[in-house]
Design a protein around this motif. Structure first.
Motif, PDB file in Angstrom:
ATOM      1  N   ASN A  27       0.825  -1.210   0.000  1.00 48.67           N
ATOM      2  CA  ASN A  27       0.000   0.000   0.000  1.00 48.67           C
ATOM      3  C   ASN A  27       0.855   1.255   0.000  1.00 48.67           C
ATOM      4  OD1 ASN A  27      -2.303  -1.589   0.087  1.00 48.67           O
ATOM      5  ND2 ASN A  27      -2.275  -1.679   2.310  1.00 48.67           N
ATOM      6  N   ASN A  28       1.680   1.424  -1.013  1.00 43.84           N
ATOM      7  CA  ASN A  28       2.521   2.607  -1.119  1.00 43.84           C
ATOM      8  C   ASN A  28       1.766   3.716  -1.835  1.00 43.84           C
ATOM      9  OD1 ASN A  28       4.797   1.490   0.092  1.00 43.84           O
ATOM     10  ND2 ASN A  28       5.536   0.645  -1.831  1.00 43.84           N
ATOM     11  N   SER A  29       2.133   4.938  -1.523  1.00 40.55           N
ATOM     12  CA  SER A  29       1.572   6.084  -2.235  1.00 40.55           C
ATOM     13  C   SER A  29       2.090   6.076  -3.668  1.00 40.55           C
ATOM     14  CB  SER A  29       1.974   7.379  -1.535  1.00 40.55           C
ATOM     15  OG  SER A  29       3.373   7.576  -1.658  1.00 40.55           O
ATOM     16  N   ASP A  30       1.450   6.858  -4.528  1.00 38.88           N
ATOM     17  CA  ASP A  30       1.902   6.956  -5.915  1.00 38.88           C
ATOM     18  C   ASP A  30       3.336   7.468  -5.985  1.00 38.88           C
ATOM     19  OD1 ASP A  30      -0.491   6.012  -6.860  1.00 38.88           O
ATOM     20  OD2 ASP A  30      -1.304   7.983  -7.330  1.00 38.88           O
ATOM     21  N   THR A  31       3.655   8.424  -5.139  1.00 32.22           N
ATOM     22  CA  THR A  31       5.005   8.974  -5.112  1.00 32.22           C
ATOM     23  C   THR A  31       6.013   7.909  -4.725  1.00 32.22           C
ATOM     24  OG1 THR A  31       4.132  11.142  -4.497  1.00 32.22           O
ATOM     25  CG2 THR A  31       6.478  10.768  -4.131  1.00 32.22           C
ATOM     26  N   GLN A  32       5.698   7.117  -3.703  1.00 29.57           N
ATOM     27  CA  GLN A  32       6.612   6.056  -3.281  1.00 29.57           C
ATOM     28  C   GLN A  32       6.746   4.997  -4.360  1.00 29.57           C
ATOM     29  OE1 GLN A  32       8.573   6.085  -0.474  1.00 29.57           O
ATOM     30  NE2 GLN A  32       9.530   4.378  -1.544  1.00 29.57           N
TER      31      GLN A  32
END
Length: 126
Positions: A75-80
């Motif tokens: 569940n990473n952010s788009d940036t990550q």
């Protein structure tokens, strides 16, 4: 005049967002292609694992470690995710660079037929 500036601002924002999206898409494609290339190289390397150099082995270990870390954090952010893809791309490129000499050495010696086919797939000139 004010209207032209606002349109220019809208255009620039759109241009920046579009280029960022295209770069992310290109990075994903690059990782896919680099992964496929490295998989072919890995088949050759596996045929004579005792000949693999330390730099190649270390690079492969770093790549595997990063892939495991990414796999654990779904569940990473788009940036990550973008950062992860960029890091993967760099590690794949490094692994290919560091392992190419080892693969060429294996391919240049008498390898079994299946390995020779993989060498030809990699298009190394021996």
């Amino acid at each position: 005049m004010m209207q032209k500036r606002s349109w220019l601002g809208v255009f620039l924002c759109f241009f920046i967002l579009t280029n960022t999206a295209l770069a992310q898409s290109n990075d994903k494609k690059a990782v896919f292609l680099l992964n496929n290339h490295l998989q072919l190289m890995f088949k050759v390397l596996n045929s004579k694992p005792d000949t693999i150099s330390k730099t190649c082995m270390d690079s492969l270990k770093k790549l595997r470690s990063l892939k495991e870390q990414i796999g654990k954090k779904q569940n990473n952010s788009d940036t990550q995710q973008d950062i992860n893809i960029a890091m993967l791309k760099d590690l794949y490129a490094n692994s290919i660079e560091f392992c190419t000499t080892d693969v060429q050495n294996i391919c240049s010696h008498r390898a079994e037929p299946a390995i020779r086919r993989e060498c030809k797939n990699l298009s190394f000139k021996n």
